[in-house]
Design an enzyme around this catalytic site. Structure first.
Site, PDB file in Angstrom:
ATOM      1  N   ASP A 170      49.033  38.775  52.454  1.00  0.00           N
ATOM      2  CA  ASP A 170      49.037  40.208  52.146  1.00  0.00           C
ATOM      3  C   ASP A 170      49.518  41.059  53.327  1.00  0.00           C
ATOM      4  O   ASP A 170      49.171  40.781  54.478  1.00  0.00           O
ATOM      5  CB  ASP A 170      47.626  40.683  51.783  1.00  0.00           C
ATOM      6  CG  ASP A 170      47.136  40.101  50.463  1.00  0.00           C
ATOM      7  OD1 ASP A 170      47.607  39.011  50.079  1.00  0.00           O
ATOM      8  OD2 ASP A 170      46.285  40.742  49.819  1.00  0.00           O
ATOM      9  N   ARG A 213      35.999  40.175  40.316  1.00  0.00           N
ATOM     10  CA  ARG A 213      36.996  41.238  40.350  1.00  0.00           C
ATOM     11  C   ARG A 213      37.259  41.855  38.984  1.00  0.00           C
ATOM     12  O   ARG A 213      37.873  42.914  38.899  1.00  0.00           O
ATOM     13  CB  ARG A 213      38.333  40.705  40.852  1.00  0.00           C
ATOM     14  CG  ARG A 213      38.331  40.210  42.257  1.00  0.00           C
ATOM     15  CD  ARG A 213      39.756  39.796  42.606  1.00  0.00           C
ATOM     16  NE  ARG A 213      39.798  38.945  43.769  1.00  0.00           N
ATOM     17  CZ  ARG A 213      40.113  39.393  44.986  1.00  0.00           C
ATOM     18  NH1 ARG A 213      40.389  40.648  45.173  1.00  0.00           N
ATOM     19  NH2 ARG A 213      40.157  38.567  46.000  1.00  0.00           N
ATOM     20  N   HIS A 263      50.247  34.108  44.551  1.00  0.00           N
ATOM     21  CA  HIS A 263      49.443  35.144  45.190  1.00  0.00           C
ATOM     22  C   HIS A 263      47.941  34.898  45.067  1.00  0.00           C
ATOM     23  O   HIS A 263      47.210  34.891  46.045  1.00  0.00           O
ATOM     24  CB  HIS A 263      49.772  36.530  44.632  1.00  0.00           C
ATOM     25  CG  HIS A 263      48.907  37.598  45.228  1.00  0.00           C
ATOM     26  ND1 HIS A 263      49.030  37.990  46.545  1.00  0.00           N
ATOM     27  CD2 HIS A 263      47.854  38.308  44.740  1.00  0.00           C
ATOM     28  CE1 HIS A 263      48.116  38.908  46.826  1.00  0.00           C
ATOM     29  NE2 HIS A 263      47.386  39.122  45.748  1.00  0.00           N
ATOM     30  N   ASP A 297      50.006  49.332  48.995  1.00  0.00           N
ATOM     31  CA  ASP A 297      48.643  49.858  48.835  1.00  0.00           C
ATOM     32  C   ASP A 297      47.815  49.720  50.107  1.00  0.00           C
ATOM     33  O   ASP A 297      47.953  48.754  50.847  1.00  0.00           O
ATOM     34  CB  ASP A 297      47.891  49.163  47.688  1.00  0.00           C
ATOM     35  CG  ASP A 297      48.274  49.739  46.332  1.00  0.00           C
ATOM     36  OD1 ASP A 297      48.878  50.819  46.307  1.00  0.00           O
ATOM     37  OD2 ASP A 297      47.950  49.100  45.309  1.00  0.00           O
ATOM     38  N   ARG A 298      46.923  50.655  50.287  1.00  0.00           N
ATOM     39  CA  ARG A 298      45.947  50.720  51.363  1.00  0.00           C
ATOM     40  C   ARG A 298      46.499  51.188  52.706  1.00  0.00           C
ATOM     41  O   ARG A 298      45.940  52.069  53.310  1.00  0.00           O
ATOM     42  CB  ARG A 298      45.213  49.373  51.577  1.00  0.00           C
ATOM     43  CG  ARG A 298      44.578  48.778  50.355  1.00  0.00           C
ATOM     44  CD  ARG A 298      43.742  49.743  49.569  1.00  0.00           C
ATOM     45  NE  ARG A 298      42.777  50.455  50.338  1.00  0.00           N
ATOM     46  CZ  ARG A 298      41.530  50.090  50.524  1.00  0.00           C
ATOM     47  NH1 ARG A 298      41.093  48.976  50.004  1.00  0.00           N
ATOM     48  NH2 ARG A 298      40.708  50.838  51.218  1.00  0.00           N
ATOM     49  N   HIS A 309      45.690  36.937  48.847  1.00  0.00           N
ATOM     50  CA  HIS A 309      44.802  37.677  47.944  1.00  0.00           C
ATOM     51  C   HIS A 309      43.418  38.005  48.478  1.00  0.00           C
ATOM     52  O   HIS A 309      42.832  39.001  48.109  1.00  0.00           O
ATOM     53  CB  HIS A 309      44.656  36.871  46.642  1.00  0.00           C
ATOM     54  CG  HIS A 309      44.101  37.615  45.481  1.00  0.00           C
ATOM     55  ND1 HIS A 309      44.388  38.931  45.219  1.00  0.00           N
ATOM     56  CD2 HIS A 309      43.274  37.222  44.471  1.00  0.00           C
ATOM     57  CE1 HIS A 309      43.772  39.307  44.104  1.00  0.00           C
ATOM     58  NE2 HIS A 309      43.078  38.290  43.638  1.00  0.00           N
ATOM     59  N   ASP A 356      51.362  41.505  47.491  1.00  0.00           N
ATOM     60  CA  ASP A 356      50.548  42.605  48.022  1.00  0.00           C
ATOM     61  C   ASP A 356      51.214  43.232  49.246  1.00  0.00           C
ATOM     62  O   ASP A 356      50.651  43.299  50.330  1.00  0.00           O
ATOM     63  CB  ASP A 356      49.110  42.158  48.335  1.00  0.00           C
ATOM     64  CG  ASP A 356      48.255  42.130  47.066  1.00  0.00           C
ATOM     65  OD1 ASP A 356      48.837  42.230  45.966  1.00  0.00           O
ATOM     66  OD2 ASP A 356      47.020  42.020  47.172  1.00  0.00           O
ATOM     67  N   ASN A 362      48.934  41.079  42.962  1.00  0.00           N
ATOM     68  CA  ASN A 362      48.250  41.887  41.949  1.00  0.00           C
ATOM     69  C   ASN A 362      48.336  43.386  42.229  1.00  0.00           C
ATOM     70  O   ASN A 362      48.057  44.196  41.357  1.00  0.00           O
ATOM     71  CB  ASN A 362      46.779  41.465  41.822  1.00  0.00           C
ATOM     72  CG  ASN A 362      46.005  41.752  43.080  1.00  0.00           C
ATOM     73  OD1 ASN A 362      46.429  41.425  44.187  1.00  0.00           O
ATOM     74  ND2 ASN A 362      44.854  42.387  42.934  1.00  0.00           N
ATOM     75  N   HIS A 363      48.749  43.756  43.455  1.00  0.00           N
ATOM     76  CA  HIS A 363      48.931  45.186  43.713  1.00  0.00           C
ATOM     77  C   HIS A 363      50.307  45.684  43.296  1.00  0.00           C
ATOM     78  O   HIS A 363      50.529  46.893  43.250  1.00  0.00           O
ATOM     79  CB  HIS A 363      48.685  45.497  45.193  1.00  0.00           C
ATOM     80  CG  HIS A 363      47.232  45.670  45.499  1.00  0.00           C
ATOM     81  ND1 HIS A 363      46.625  46.897  45.564  1.00  0.00           N
ATOM     82  CD2 HIS A 363      46.252  44.764  45.702  1.00  0.00           C
ATOM     83  CE1 HIS A 363      45.327  46.745  45.813  1.00  0.00           C
ATOM     84  NE2 HIS A 363      45.083  45.457  45.907  1.00  0.00           N
ATOM     85  N   HIS A 384      50.066  44.871  52.680  1.00  0.00           N
ATOM     86  CA  HIS A 384      49.378  46.132  52.367  1.00  0.00           C
ATOM     87  C   HIS A 384      49.820  47.325  53.198  1.00  0.00           C
ATOM     88  O   HIS A 384      48.992  48.057  53.759  1.00  0.00           O
ATOM     89  CB  HIS A 384      47.853  45.951  52.492  1.00  0.00           C
ATOM     90  CG  HIS A 384      47.267  45.246  51.305  1.00  0.00           C
ATOM     91  ND1 HIS A 384      47.364  45.750  50.024  1.00  0.00           N
ATOM     92  CD2 HIS A 384      46.595  44.078  51.207  1.00  0.00           C
ATOM     93  CE1 HIS A 384      46.771  44.914  49.187  1.00  0.00           C
ATOM     94  NE2 HIS A 384      46.307  43.883  49.871  1.00  0.00           N
TER      95      HIS A 384
END
Ligand SMILES: C[S@@+](CC[C@H](N)C(=O)[O-])C[C@H]1O[C@@H](n2cnc3c(N)ncnc32)[C@H](O)[C@@H]1O
Lengths: 307, 330
Positions: A50, A207, A160, A81-82, A234, A78, A110-111, A52
């Site tokens: 990831d 989750r 992922h 995001d974040r 992940h 990923d 998944n993001h 991010h």
């Protein structure tokens, strides 16, 4: 649009025009549409977890692992995001993909979906930077074309999240129609969402999407597909990577000091020609004005802590 | 420096409003059904509306933005913080309410509105909010000039006192005038001790407990730095959460938490409540991740999942392992 010039701008955290993003995304789509759901990759290769949106850490990652000019990479998803620089991180990877198509594989995380990016920051980041959501929409179109996995020398499977009760063989993954928003259930969803855990059999994931799977499921998947290892990302791992199930599976995490507050180190995994594994651990660099890959981070006004 | 600390109240309030607007709070199972108070959302919206009118445009904009993009990890944390304190409160009150009188002192109360439901359910309770003068003045105005709060808040049993918590003797003197030293007394410090200097906090704890030595409860919620010697004696120096938190807070807002790295684990945090040899005190402490996994029912977890998609479960664990809920009963 000039890819090399865009790469230069991105590395400095500079603004990229909406038109440039549009044509970049369009070209990326044309390229990705021809990739298989599970791309074949040769050794030696560096596997990354990831990112991010932590752009300066992504630059460190390339620094510490040879750089895309010299080495091959698989990114396990990923990208966004974040962090503060989701857009720049994703665009940089797309530029590299266009510039060095055989040297970099991008797997969907998944993001990389419309729904999740609306909650976890990428959408807001684009709104902040452009005042409208166009650029977010262009990127989401590209997300739909990212592949679902990769296979190294026919021996190491990369994904992922993890396994799915609906998938026994890698051929079944090849048969998925991937060009869509990630569904809420089923094989494609599970590959992006599932987690390994100490469980006897398929279990419910905390989750709310995907499953938990254990050593039994991993061994069966390895046997059925005649492979040696599953590499996935992940999950935040404080030490950067974590091997499980007698080395049958490894989690790789490549966002150091995740969300600028978790205090973890990051890792990438290099697979050599003889399939031996080498981890490189790296830490977050303090972003500083004008030093090395440093970029001034936008000060976050968001409530990061409970005060 | 004081202003910077006072501003943290807006963070706490924004977090709470985000959790309210996304539906985390109130919890039907844990708040409404337990205490029979159903106006939780209304009182918060009402208070929030009027405090926003008192803020400058920039502060308003900042709060609105953070409300709009509130991350699930943050909302879970705010939920856990609020619920866990409420649960300890209700447990204690329902066991000590026989003779009908109980008093609560919220130290560093900020904009917390807990007193409204509590006072409305327990007719024999008195409640005292203490904070710095500007905070108390503002809160007094917002509550006092509102027809709505005039109706829901029994003014005869509620007091707002201005005082600097780092002056323990002033706190005691003020409290002595308005409380009954022989009655069970609950002290709440919700993200308040963390802003005090070590000695000041210790004196405050010791002097309040000895003054109200007959019967009492102290509920405290705070961050802990982690790292250093781990709780099981194992060295946990890879845990850098507290160090990073300290430097983030310093850099982004010049905010200090003097004891974050001193009381860095559950044991050392609890030790502050065991300094009085002649008071028999039962101290319990949990980190909020433990609270989440053990004390929140499956149905409630299911409800939370339905509100926002919580993807970042590992991050939630990292964060919540660094916040503790202590209850010390004597
Ligand atoms: C983060 S806020 C928490 C407010 C409230 N307890 C809550 O949890 O919603 C911290 C509060 O403690 C108050 N505080 C901190 N140090 C204080 C001191 N020395 N004297 C009085 N109040 C103090 C601040 O003014 C602020 O309102």
């Amino acid at each position: 649009m000039n890819v090399d010039k865009t790469i230069l701008l991105l590395k400095q955290g500079k603004h990229i025009s909406e038109d440039t993003v549009y044509s970049l995304c369009l070209k990326a789509q044309e390229l990705l549409i021809n990739e298989a759901n599970v791309t074949h990759v040769d050794t030696p290769v560096t596997i990354c977890g990831d990112i991010h949106g932590q752009l300066h850490d992504l630059l460190t990652l390339f620094d510490k692992s040879g750089g895309v000019e010299k080495s091959r990479y698989i990114f396990l998803g990923d990208f966004v995001d974040r962090g503060f620089y989701s857009l720049e991180s994703f665009l940089l990877l797309l530029c590299y993909k266009l510039r060095y198509p055989d040297r970099i594989s991008l797997i969907r995380g998944n993001h990389e979906t419309r729904q999740i990016t609306k909650v976890y920051g990428f959408y807001d980041e684009v709104m902040r930077k452009y005042g409208n959501s166009n650029v977010w929409r262009y990127c989401c179109e590209v997300f739909d074309y990212l592949s679902l996995g990769a296979i190294i020398n026919n021996k190491i499977f990369c994904v992922h999240g993890g396994l799915s009760p609906d998938v026994d063989t890698i051929d079944e993954i090849r048969a998925i129609d991937r060009k869509q928003e990630v569904p809420h259930e089923g094989a494609m969803c599970d590959l992006l969402w599932s987690d390994p855990d100490e469980v006897e059999t398929w279990s419910l994931s905390p989750r709310g999407a995907g499953f938990l799977f254990g050593e039994n499921e991993v061994n069966k998947f390895l046997r059925t597909n005649d492979i040696e290892l599953i590499t996935r990302a992940h999950q935040l791992v404080m030490e950067g990577y974590k091997e499980m199930f007698n080395g049958g599976l490894v989690t790789v995490w490549s966002a150091p000091n995740y969300c600028y507050r978790c205090g973890n180190v990051a890792a990438v995994l290099r697979i050599e020609d003889d399939l031996s594994k080498n981890y490189t651990i790296f830490e977050a660099v303090q972003a500083q004005d004008g030093v090395g890959n440093a970029i001034i981070p936008t000060k976050k006004t968001q409530m990061d802590y409970f005060l | 420096m004081e202003r910077i600390v006072q501003q943290t109240d807006l963070d706490a309030l924004s977090c709470k409003m985000a959790a309210v607007s996304k539906g985390y709070l109130p919890s039907k199972e844990l708040q409404e059904n337990v205490c029979g108070f159903s106006d939780y959302k209304t009182i918060h919206l009402e208070y929030f509306k009027s405090i926003m009118k008192n803020l400058g445009r920039r502060a308003q904009g900042q709060i609105n933005r953070s409300l709009q993009s509130s991350f699930p990890v943050m909302n879970y944390g705010t939920y856990l913080r609020t619920i866990s304190i409420d649960m300890v409160l209700h447990d204690y009150i329902s066991n000590h309410n026989d003779d009908g009188f109980i008093q609560i002192v919220n130290l560093g109360c900020g904009s917390d509105l807990r007193m409204i439901p509590l006072l409305s359910i327990y007719p024999n309770m008195s409640y005292i909010d203490i904070d710095y003068e500007p905070t108390i003045k503002l809160k007094g105005n917002l509550l006092g000039n509102s027809e709505f709060f005039g109706k829901v808040l029994p003014a005869d049993r509620y007091r707002l006192l201005s005082c600097d918590l780092s002056k323990h003797d002033e706190v005691i003197n003020l409290l002595k005038e308005v409380t009954d030293l022989t009655k069970p007394t609950i002290f709440i410090t919700e993200c308040a001790l963390c802003y005090l200097k070590d000695d000041d906090a210790q004196l405050l704890i010791n002097s309040l407990i000895s003054t109200y030595r007959k019967a009492g409860l102290w509920i405290s919620y705070d961050p802990i730095g982690g790292g250093g010697e781990g709780p099981d004696g194992k060295d946990d120096k890879n845990d850098r959460f507290g160090k990073i938190m300290q430097s983030n807070l310093r850099e982004t807002r010049s905010l200090e938490m003097p004891t974050l790295l001193k009381y860095r684990n559950k044991d050392s945090y609890s030790s502050r409540f065991k300094q009085l040899p002649d008071v028999n005190i039962d101290v319990r402490i949990q980190n909020l991740w433990e609270y989440f996994t053990k004390n929140i029912s499956d149905e409630e977890k299911q409800r939370l999942k339905g509100l926002q998609f919580l993807d970042e479960i590992e991050e939630l664990q990292v964060m919540q392992s660094h916040y503790v809920l202590l209850s010390a009963q004597w």
